[in-house]
Design a protein around this motif. Structure first.
Motif, PDB file in Angstrom:
ATOM      1  N   LYS B  58      15.127  27.408   8.647  1.00 23.64           N
ATOM      2  CA  LYS B  58      14.037  27.803   9.545  1.00 23.64           C
ATOM      3  C   LYS B  58      14.368  27.390  10.980  1.00 23.64           C
ATOM      4  CE  LYS B  58      10.582  27.806   6.015  1.00 23.64           C
ATOM      5  NZ  LYS B  58       9.792  26.946   5.142  1.00 23.64           N
ATOM      6  N   ARG B  77       9.604  11.469  11.779  1.00 20.35           N
ATOM      7  CA  ARG B  77       8.237  11.967  11.941  1.00 20.35           C
ATOM      8  C   ARG B  77       8.185  13.377  11.376  1.00 20.35           C
ATOM      9  NH1 ARG B  77       4.146   9.925  15.554  1.00 20.35           N
ATOM     10  NH2 ARG B  77       2.942  11.645  16.424  1.00 20.35           N
ATOM     11  N   THR B  78       7.239  13.651  10.482  1.00 16.85           N
ATOM     12  CA  THR B  78       7.112  15.012   9.953  1.00 16.85           C
ATOM     13  C   THR B  78       6.601  15.927  11.054  1.00 16.85           C
ATOM     14  OG1 THR B  78       4.800  14.863   9.289  1.00 16.85           O
ATOM     15  CG2 THR B  78       6.457  14.099   7.698  1.00 16.85           C
ATOM     16  N   ARG B  79       6.724  17.229  10.826  1.00 13.01           N
ATOM     17  CA  ARG B  79       6.250  18.157  11.852  1.00 13.01           C
ATOM     18  C   ARG B  79       4.744  18.042  12.022  1.00 13.01           C
ATOM     19  NH1 ARG B  79       6.948  23.175  12.790  1.00 13.01           N
ATOM     20  NH2 ARG B  79       6.946  24.025  10.691  1.00 13.01           N
ATOM     21  N   LYS B  82       3.353  12.764  10.615  1.00  7.33           N
ATOM     22  CA  LYS B  82       3.350  11.541   9.805  1.00  7.33           C
ATOM     23  C   LYS B  82       4.672  10.814   9.905  1.00  7.33           C
ATOM     24  CE  LYS B  82       0.229   9.922   6.924  1.00  7.33           C
ATOM     25  NZ  LYS B  82      -0.492   9.840   5.674  1.00  7.33           N
ATOM     26  N   LYS B 100      12.732  12.496  -9.773  1.00  8.31           N
ATOM     27  CA  LYS B 100      11.803  13.583  -9.452  1.00  8.31           C
ATOM     28  C   LYS B 100      11.651  13.760  -7.940  1.00  8.31           C
ATOM     29  CE  LYS B 100       7.859  14.507 -11.556  1.00  8.31           C
ATOM     30  NZ  LYS B 100       6.552  14.256 -12.221  1.00  8.31           N
ATOM     31  N   LYS B 101      11.502  12.625  -7.269  1.00  7.84           N
ATOM     32  CA  LYS B 101      11.350  12.664  -5.808  1.00  7.84           C
ATOM     33  C   LYS B 101      12.608  13.208  -5.143  1.00  7.84           C
ATOM     34  CE  LYS B 101       8.021   9.357  -3.978  1.00  7.84           C
ATOM     35  NZ  LYS B 101       7.892   8.183  -3.107  1.00  7.84           N
ATOM     36  N   LYS B 104      12.795  16.863  -5.603  1.00  8.01           N
ATOM     37  CA  LYS B 104      11.781  17.567  -4.806  1.00  8.01           C
ATOM     38  C   LYS B 104      12.196  17.683  -3.351  1.00  8.01           C
ATOM     39  CE  LYS B 104       7.904  15.727  -3.110  1.00  8.01           C
ATOM     40  NZ  LYS B 104       6.595  15.061  -3.072  1.00  8.01           N
ATOM     41  N   TRP B 105      12.592  16.552  -2.777  1.00  4.97           N
ATOM     42  CA  TRP B 105      12.867  16.585  -1.332  1.00  4.97           C
ATOM     43  C   TRP B 105      14.152  17.323  -1.000  1.00  4.97           C
ATOM     44  CZ3 TRP B 105       9.043  16.320   1.677  1.00  4.97           C
ATOM     45  CH2 TRP B 105       7.944  15.499   1.370  1.00  4.97           C
ATOM     46  N   ARG B 107      15.299  19.863  -2.717  1.00  4.13           N
ATOM     47  CA  ARG B 107      14.959  21.277  -2.896  1.00  4.13           C
ATOM     48  C   ARG B 107      14.259  21.823  -1.644  1.00  4.13           C
ATOM     49  NH1 ARG B 107      11.095  21.026  -6.741  1.00  4.13           N
ATOM     50  NH2 ARG B 107       9.447  21.376  -5.206  1.00  4.13           N
ATOM     51  N   ARG B 108      13.192  21.126  -1.234  1.00  5.26           N
ATOM     52  CA  ARG B 108      12.407  21.610  -0.089  1.00  5.26           C
ATOM     53  C   ARG B 108      13.205  21.597   1.214  1.00  5.26           C
ATOM     54  NH1 ARG B 108       6.802  18.307  -0.095  1.00  5.26           N
ATOM     55  NH2 ARG B 108       5.805  19.196  -1.934  1.00  5.26           N
ATOM     56  N   ARG B 111      16.286  23.907   1.656  1.00  5.95           N
ATOM     57  CA  ARG B 111      15.827  25.273   1.927  1.00  5.95           C
ATOM     58  C   ARG B 111      15.386  25.414   3.379  1.00  5.95           C
ATOM     59  NH1 ARG B 111      11.707  26.502  -2.915  1.00  5.95           N
ATOM     60  NH2 ARG B 111      13.163  26.567  -4.663  1.00  5.95           N
ATOM     61  N   SER B 112      14.691  24.430   3.876  1.00  5.96           N
ATOM     62  CA  SER B 112      14.184  24.517   5.252  1.00  5.96           C
ATOM     63  C   SER B 112      15.307  24.458   6.275  1.00  5.96           C
ATOM     64  CB  SER B 112      13.214  23.366   5.539  1.00  5.96           C
ATOM     65  OG  SER B 112      12.027  23.565   4.830  1.00  5.96           O
TER      66      SER B 112
END
Lengths: 382, 133
Positions: B58, B77-79, B82, B100-101, B104-105, B107-108, B111-112
């Motif tokens: 992205k 800092r997240t967009r 946070k 699991k974590k 998850k991270w 994967r996300r 992709r981003s």
């Protein structure tokens, strides 16, 4: 401007000492009421949301004063008693006719026009205090009626409260105009009389002293009884849990999965339909990939829908149920949210400790509970 | 007296074991990735992956450092604003210990940033880099 005294007025003049008319309580009542109404009007019309407590305490104090005045109106000194200034329609009309001719008849206490204003002010002030209590309980979930009054009734009484407040301002204007006119035409400085308690003129037979000690004791006893009964009622009302604020067990998955990236929004801030749509589209969550494993997604989705806006009766939940047609998933796009934050500038949201519109808790210290009390707003300076 | 000592002893045990367990979780994850990747991990390659500006993801997140800051030792800092705890294991001891974590991270965020899932080699390099810091 002083009118020449005429023989048939039968007016006795005591220019040196004056005749006692307004007793100590009446004067205390008048001037402290003035101060409290100024405080209530200022905090109500112009003040910031987080000054609400000053407005509430002014309202409670005004309520107490009005109760005491009502009691004093039955047991107090001669000119404090309601019976001394209840006039017939004819008397009132005749007074007004004379007033229009510039020759108002003299009255030691209130004249018929002033008496009407006193009764009207007491009525409107009572209405303001009572509608304020209903508004506070219904809309803000605060005060003694928080457990009894639903939001929509509180909001309706809010409109009434605002109407009465505007009416009161108008009446205060008329009251001041009346005092000026009567002081000019009658040669009696009514403002000074309300400060010293004494008038220069009085009708015969009115050479009374202030209240007797017995009257004060009776009034204190009556007020004390009313006060004890009120305090008892207040305490039992306070035990009722506000109906619109159900106890909600916190969801661990929601707190961590949502809260890792942004402030974890209270479920009451969107309707169930919005939560359902939002949780179905996590792969593109406001432009972000927020996908979850199916088990966690289902758990959070059903928990959010179970505690969605429809299930709360708070101010936020009642208003955020009405979502934006274009952006049904964005809390900060709802018309009510935008209206309520219209005065908060872009630069404020950009402050380091706030960061974005979505960071509710940065300014609303009680955002986690979904209450969003006015008094809990604290906008950080940086 | 004795009974009250049992929970105390258990909690003491738990406290000593937690970092060890986190470590063992991380070892398991790395072993799994190693088996899939079939070649040795490199902290250098991991650093390059972390610092690079990528294409294909992205536009608003061209790099890991967009959100995680330029140094793994610093918080990000997240967009949405946070705070993100530092990525280096030396700063955030329980990083890369929950499979699991981690899944998850990766994967996300792959992709981003990259516009695709990361390979086991890239994931292993990344974790190896973060363990070296």
């Amino acid at each position: 401007m002083t009118r020449q005294l005429e023989p048939d007025d039968k007016i006795r003049s005591e220019q040196q000492t004056g005749i006692p008319v307004w007793d100590l309580f009446i004067r205390f009542f008048h001037w402290s009421l003035l101060a409290l109404v100024c405080l209530a009007a200022f905090t109500g019309f112009l003040g910031e949301e987080w000054w609400l407590n000053y407005h509430i305490w002014a309202g409670y104090a005004i309520g107490l004063l009005v109760v005491m005045r009502l009691v004093w109106g039955f047991v107090g000194s001669p000119f404090a008693r309601f019976s001394s200034f209840v006039f017939s329609k004819q008397q009132t009309l005749s007074f007004v006719r004379q007033l229009l001719k510039g020759r108002p008849p003299r009255h030691t206490g209130h004249n018929p026009a002033g008496a009407l204003m006193v009764f009207a002010l007491l009525l409107v002030l009572s209405g303001l205090v009572l509608s304020g209590l209903v508004l506070l309980g219904g809309q803000e979930n605060q005060g003694p009626l928080a457990g009894l009054i639903p939001y929509f009734i509180g909001a309706a009484f809010g409109e009434f409260h605002e109407f009465l407040a505007a009416l009161l301002l108008f009446m205060i204007g008329a009251h001041i105009a009346g005092v000026i006119v009567e002081s000019r035409l009658g040669g009696e400085n009514l403002v000074r009389a309300m400060l010293t308690g004494k008038k220069r003129f009085s009708l015969p037979g009115h050479e009374t002293a202030y209240a007797k000690r017995k009257a004060a004791l009776v009034a204190i006893a009556i007020c004390g009884t009313i006060g004890l009964a009120g305090a008892g009622a207040w305490r039992s009302l306070a035990t009722i849990h506000p109906g619109g604020l159900p106890k909600m067990p916190e969801n661990v998955a929601w707190k961590s999965e949502c809260g890792d990236c942004h402030y974890a929004y209270h479920p009451s801030l969107l309707p169930g339909k919005s939560w359902q749509m939002l949780m179905a589209g996590l792969a593109s969550h406001f432009g972000e990939d927020a996908s979850l494993d199916e088990k966690t997604r289902r758990e959070i989705s059903s928990w959010l829908q179970k505690h969605a806006a429809e299930h709360w009766d708070t101010e936020a939940a009642n208003n955020l149920r009405h979502i934006s047609a274009e952006q049904p998933l964005r809390i900060t796009a709802s018309p009510w949210w935008k209206r309520r934050h219209a005065e908060v500038g872009k630069a404020v949201f950009a402050r380091k400790s706030i960061g974005s519109r979505g960071n509710c808790i940065a300014c609303h210290r009680d955002a986690d509970s979904g209450r969003f009390d006015d008094q809990k707003i604290n906008i950080p300076e940086k | 007296m004795r009974k009250s000592l049992i929970p105390l002893a258990l909690s003491g045990l738990a406290m000593t074991l937690t970092p060890a367990l986190a470590g063992s979780g991380r070892t398991g994850i790395l072993e799994q990735l190693q088996a899939e990747a079939g070649q040795a991990f490199s902290a250098e390659r991991g650093k390059a992956l972390f610092m690079a500006r990528h294409k294909g993801g992205k536009p608003k997140t061209p790099s890991c450092t967009t959100c995680h800051s330029k140094s793994p030792l610093n918080a990000g800092r997240t967009r949405a604003g946070k705070r993100i705890a530092p990525m280096a294991v030396s700063k955030t001891s329980d990083r890369y210990s929950d499979p699991k974590k981690v899944a998850k991270w990766f994967r996300r965020n792959c992709r981003s940033v990259l516009g695709r899932e990361c390979t086991p080699l890239e994931k292993g390099d990344f974790i190896t880099f973060m363990m070296s810091r």
